[in-house]
Scaffold this active site. Structure first.
Site, PDB file in Angstrom:
ATOM      1  N   LYS A  62     -19.048   3.570  -1.831  1.00 19.91           N
ATOM      2  CA  LYS A  62     -18.864   2.128  -2.033  1.00 19.91           C
ATOM      3  C   LYS A  62     -18.678   1.455  -0.684  1.00 19.91           C
ATOM      4  CE  LYS A  62     -15.444  -1.182  -3.683  1.00 19.91           C
ATOM      5  NZ  LYS A  62     -14.099  -1.356  -4.228  1.00 19.91           N
ATOM      6  N   GLU A 112      -3.637 -10.028  -4.807  1.00 22.29           N
ATOM      7  CA  GLU A 112      -3.520  -8.602  -4.476  1.00 22.29           C
ATOM      8  C   GLU A 112      -2.371  -8.290  -3.525  1.00 22.29           C
ATOM      9  OE1 GLU A 112      -6.399  -4.910  -3.087  1.00 22.29           O
ATOM     10  OE2 GLU A 112      -7.246  -6.811  -3.751  1.00 22.29           O
TER      11      GLU A 112
END
Length: 461
Positions: A215, A264
């Protein structure tokens, strides 16, 4: 507004000498709007202020002025550098039991090895401030501290001047009426490097298909131009109203304000316990409650997003198992629903090991797979080669720690850099083997939306 305390501020870059002392004093005051306190400092301290509010709104911190700055341009050891300098300052702290612990606030750049000439030029690899005046709202109390770090023999007189200045700031914040309404007019919106972004996604996908990485997160930027200069406190007010469920932050350095509303958390340390959150994998909100529920269920069952999420869980759990004891991690993710987007979310917590401070965790956790990729080193090399931009403090750690060892850092996404009549917005997404450039491009618009809307811009995508 009286003295700017230039004698105190001018010594901020001097190395700590044996005669340097760190004084703090806290008073409890009546209710004050934190943004009003932030704006009260605009006259004398416009170029050095910060704002922080945690996601559940149990803590708000505002800093005005500079008692001391810690900056590092190192391309190696930057976290340890800031940590050691802060410990050195804390070792000379003089405080009464009633006084709360002084705060150090700031952030790091996303990639210390990828600094290009850009809008981020005045931001070093790491930049932190001990404010001269510190507001903290917690557990229903509003506390304001003075911090002074000095080697001057006339420290008592200096401190009296700071008390006078504190009282003026409190009075302004409590009495004056501030207009926080946002009337920005965007006269130009520029997608910076759109074709480069689409090509970068395509190249990253090919590299992943070839087995070089699992990724890679590829980001892009928008540039907004306004009819006139945008006021920092109005931008902060707008973003806090836009994104109620997020961490709200603002770091003013000179003419630039880095601000945002991020969902986050990177790391929190509180009373000997460490907490983090795995946030990766996303889908839009539905137009109705039923569609929203169906989209959420689809996200929970989507293989691509679950794999992307598991990369983050694995990485963060490995670090917690190394730095903590009694680690607790749920086996399956939940949904985190915020205004424009739904994320997969898994909480992590553990008991803090004795040898580790918050900067140890920041170094170990950044960048998470949600913002860099897997494996980290390979993903960063692809980002450096393909993005062709400097992320600056976007997607990087921003937050605070205090002299008691507590603190919290968030990942600075859903963010932008404001400078006079221009703003630079950033958004990205995780690229995997079956990513489609046009769909990834569309998803970035969803992530641009909070800051774009806060600044009065409109979606082009």
């Amino acid at each position: 507004m009286g003295h700017k305390m230039t004698d105190v501020r001018q010594m901020q870059k001097v190395m700590i000498s044996p005669s340097t002392r760190f004084f703090t004093e806290t008073v409890e005051v009546g209710r004050i709007s934190p943004l009003s306190f932030f704006e009260a400092g605009a006259s004398q301290y416009k170029d050095s202020r910060f704002y922080w509010q945690n996601a559940d709104k149990t803590l708000t911190i505002v800093g005005i002025g500079q008692a001391y700055t810690l900056a590092t341009g190192r391309t190696g050891g930057r976290y340890k550098d800031i940590s050691e300098k802060w410990k050195q300052l804390c070792s000379i702290l003089i405080k009464e039991e009633k006084d709360i612990a002084p705060v150090l606030f700031g952030g790091f750049s996303f990639d210390e090895e990828n600094r290009k000439e850009s809008e981020w030029d005045e931001f070093p690899s790491g930049y932190f401030v001990v404010p001269s005046f510190q507001l903290k709202i917690e557990e229903g109390k509003t506390l304001i501290s003075i911090n002074m770090i000095t080697d001057h023999t006339e420290a008592t007189l200096d401190f009296e001047r700071l008390r006078d200045e504190r009282d003026k700031l409190i009075h302004i914040a409590q009495v004056e009426e501030f207009d926080f309404a946002n009337h920005n007019k965007v006269i130009a919106t520029t997608e910076r490097g759109k074709e480069q972004y689409l090509k970068a996604v395509e190249n990253a996908t090919e590299s992943i298909q070839q087995g070089n990485a699992d990724k890679v997160v590829i980001a892009r930027a928008l540039e907004l131009q306004f009819e006139q200069e945008v006021n920092s406190v109005k931008a902060l007010h707008a973003i806090t109203n836009e994104q109620q469920e997020s961490y709200h932050f603002g770091l003013q350095k000179g003419e630039s304000l880095f601000f945002g509303a991020t969902p986050e958390r990177l790391i929190e340390i509180k009373n000997g316990k460490a907490y983090s959150a795995c946030v990766a994998g996303s889908i839009r909100r539905g137009k109705s409650a039923q569609e929203d529920r169906e989209l959420g269920e689809a996200l929970l069952g989507d293989r691509k997003n679950r794999e992307e999420h598991q990369h983050v869980v694995s990485m963060i759990s490995n670090i917690f198992n190394k730095y903590c004891t009694e680690v607790l991690i749920p086996k399956t993710p939940k949904l985190m629903k915020i205004r424009d987007i739904q994320h997969l979310y898994t909480s992590v917590e553990g008991a803090l090991g004795e040898e580790n401070d918050i900067f140890s965790f920041v170094e170990a956790l950044h960048p998470t797979p949600a913002l860099g990729g897997v494996p980290t080193d390979v993903a960063l090399e692809i980002i450096r080669h393909e993005e062709e931009m400097d992320r600056g403090y976007y997607a990087a750690p921003i937050g605070w720690t205090d002299a008691a060892g507590n603190g919290e850092f968030a990942v600075a996404i859903r963010s932008g850099l404001l400078n006079s009549d221009r703003a630079y917005l950033y958004a990205g997404g995780g690229i995997v083997a079956d990513s489609v450039p046009e769909l990834e491009y569309d998803e970035t618009w969803v992530k641009f939306r909070p800051v774009l809307r806060a600044l009065g811009g409109k979606l082009n995508g």
